[in-house]
Design a protein around this motif. Sequence first.
Motif, short mmCIF file in Angstrom:
data_model
loop_
_atom_site.label_atom_id
_atom_site.label_comp_id
_atom_site.label_asym_id
_atom_site.label_seq_id
_atom_site.Cartn_x
_atom_site.Cartn_y
_atom_site.Cartn_z
N GLY A 34 0.91 -1.11 -0.08
CA GLY A 34 0.17 -0.20 0.21
C GLY A 34 1.02 1.33 -0.05
N MET A 35 2.14 1.06 -0.27
CA MET A 35 2.83 2.33 -0.20
C MET A 35 3.12 2.72 -1.64
SD MET A 35 5.76 0.86 2.50
CE MET A 35 5.34 -0.60 2.36
N GLU A 36 3.31 4.29 -1.84
CA GLU A 36 3.94 4.72 -2.92
C GLU A 36 5.35 4.43 -3.18
OE1 GLU A 36 4.15 9.02 -5.39
OE2 GLU A 36 3.26 8.94 -3.24
N VAL A 37 5.91 4.09 -4.28
CA VAL A 37 7.25 3.94 -4.13
C VAL A 37 7.76 4.57 -5.46
CG1 VAL A 37 8.90 1.99 -4.61
CG2 VAL A 37 6.89 1.37 -3.55
N VAL A 38 8.84 5.37 -5.12
CA VAL A 38 9.70 6.16 -6.09
C VAL A 38 11.24 5.54 -6.11
CG1 VAL A 38 10.50 8.31 -6.66
CG2 VAL A 38 8.24 8.45 -5.40
N ASP A 39 11.35 5.18 -7.29
CA ASP A 39 12.85 4.62 -7.59
C ASP A 39 13.47 5.81 -7.92
OD1 ASP A 39 15.05 3.18 -8.21
OD2 ASP A 39 14.21 1.48 -8.88
N ARG A 40 14.53 6.23 -7.30
CA ARG A 40 15.27 7.45 -7.69
C ARG A 40 16.49 6.94 -8.76
NH1 ARG A 40 14.97 12.12 -3.63
NH2 ARG A 40 12.69 11.91 -2.57
N GLY A 41 16.58 5.51 -8.91
CA GLY A 41 17.57 5.29 -10.03
C GLY A 41 18.84 5.00 -9.08
N ASP A 42 19.97 4.67 -9.76
CA ASP A 42 21.21 4.45 -9.23
C ASP A 42 21.95 5.80 -9.24
OD1 ASP A 42 20.79 1.87 -8.97
OD2 ASP A 42 21.46 1.15 -10.69
N LEU A 43 22.75 5.82 -8.24
CA LEU A 43 23.75 6.74 -8.34
C LEU A 43 24.85 6.57 -9.04
CD1 LEU A 43 23.85 7.67 -4.24
CD2 LEU A 43 22.62 8.85 -6.05
N ILE A 44 25.66 7.63 -9.62
CA ILE A 44 26.58 7.49 -10.63
C ILE A 44 28.03 7.87 -9.98
CG2 ILE A 44 27.64 7.84 -12.80
CD1 ILE A 44 24.61 8.09 -13.80
N GLY A 45 28.97 7.02 -9.41
CA GLY A 45 30.05 7.34 -9.01
C GLY A 45 31.33 6.94 -9.55
N PRO A 46 32.37 6.99 -8.96
CA PRO A 46 33.90 6.52 -9.55
C PRO A 46 33.94 4.86 -9.72
CG PRO A 46 34.33 7.21 -7.49
CD PRO A 46 32.76 7.81 -7.76
N LEU A 47 34.44 4.34 -10.63
CA LEU A 47 34.77 2.88 -10.74
C LEU A 47 35.67 2.65 -9.67
CD1 LEU A 47 35.23 2.65 -14.65
CD2 LEU A 47 33.13 2.34 -13.29
N ASN A 48 35.71 1.17 -9.52
CA ASN A 48 36.52 0.72 -8.33
C ASN A 48 37.97 0.51 -9.10
OD1 ASN A 48 37.97 -1.06 -6.65
ND2 ASN A 48 35.94 -2.47 -6.36
N PRO A 49 38.88 1.11 -8.63
CA PRO A 49 40.25 0.83 -8.94
C PRO A 49 41.05 -0.06 -8.68
CG PRO A 49 40.30 2.51 -7.28
CD PRO A 49 38.84 2.27 -7.35
N GLU A 50 40.67 -0.86 -7.81
CA GLU A 50 41.14 -1.90 -7.16
C GLU A 50 42.50 -1.92 -6.87
OE1 GLU A 50 39.73 -6.03 -8.79
OE2 GLU A 50 39.12 -4.79 -10.56
N GLU A 51 42.80 -0.56 -6.03
CA GLU A 51 44.25 -0.47 -5.67
C GLU A 51 44.61 -1.02 -4.55
OE1 GLU A 51 46.34 1.16 -7.35
OE2 GLU A 51 45.09 2.30 -8.98
N LYS A 52 45.95 -1.44 -4.19
CA LYS A 52 46.45 -1.72 -2.91
C LYS A 52 46.26 -0.75 -1.49
CE LYS A 52 49.68 -4.70 -4.53
NZ LYS A 52 51.34 -5.16 -4.75
#
Length: 320
Positions: free
Chosen positions: A48-66
């Motif tokens: 019974g709730m209204e649902v708003v999907d605000r989508g995905d945030l867009i941020g930096p890729l995982n650089p997989e650094e040490k």
Amino acid sequence: MSKSQKTAPERVSLIGAPTDVGAGRRGSSMGPEALRVAGLHKMLRGLGMEVVDRGDLIGPLNPEEKPVNGYRNLKEVAAWNGLVRDAMYEALKDGDFPILMGGDHCLAVGSIAGVAKHCHEAGKSLSVLWLDAHADFNTPDTSPSGNIHGMPIACLAGHGPKELTGLGHAVPILDPTNVIQVGIRSVDAAEKELVAENGLTVYDMRQIDEHGMRRVMDMALAKAAEAGGHMHVSFDVDFLDPSIAPGVPTTVPGGPNYREAQLCMEMIYDSGLTCSLDIMELNPAFDRGNMTAELAVELVSSLFGEQTLARTHSNRKYSL
């Protein structure tokens, strides 16, 4: 199952944060879409709730650094947490109940920073119910990996790099004595001392084994009610036993079983305290047929009031 007679939020905002930048294993970046595929939005609408999907945030890729100075990918972790902070704050400012779909648990720094800012402006106190296998109170001196998804509570309590501790309206972002952890069963040796020194309330699996989930949740929710105001639930899917939830990067045997997890979520709903939610560390790369995402959605439905029978909850009310 039928919806409870308690009042559910009028509007829920879904916020995707598709990153694994704070984790040591890739794949949690796929978590938000797995929750969508499992029908999170449909379930909430069915209640019974209204649902708003605000989508995905867009941020930096995982650089997989040490790790550098004890932190892996600190710049990228800080960027993602800034985005999450702003998104959670805006959703609350709009009067919505925000659900952050992670993503790894480093994102709780930004999520709770956004909630804390809202609470500060509204004159409300904040408590955090942390459902997790891990205490997540590591620092560079105690972390064996440098992965920041093992450090969010420490950062929120002011122990961490300024890039993260400075994301909130104040330092510390959160009073650690208002953190209540349930399901803990993996804490690094040096981390144990920090948890004790900072005054967290921790209900580990031994206490659940000895007293049962009902008694533990009674105590946890009573503690949250003492803090009053706004309770934020941060649900790391590795809280669950891996026999029922294999889709996480850091499985720890001996977690809550299906019925214990359901009771936990039902009692959270009964308390009437929850105002915001994280769903963290869901990793489809380790899952089987999206079963963990589907279970997470089912458990969240219980947190929002789905149950077998309508109940009055007269014995489950916690006073603010």
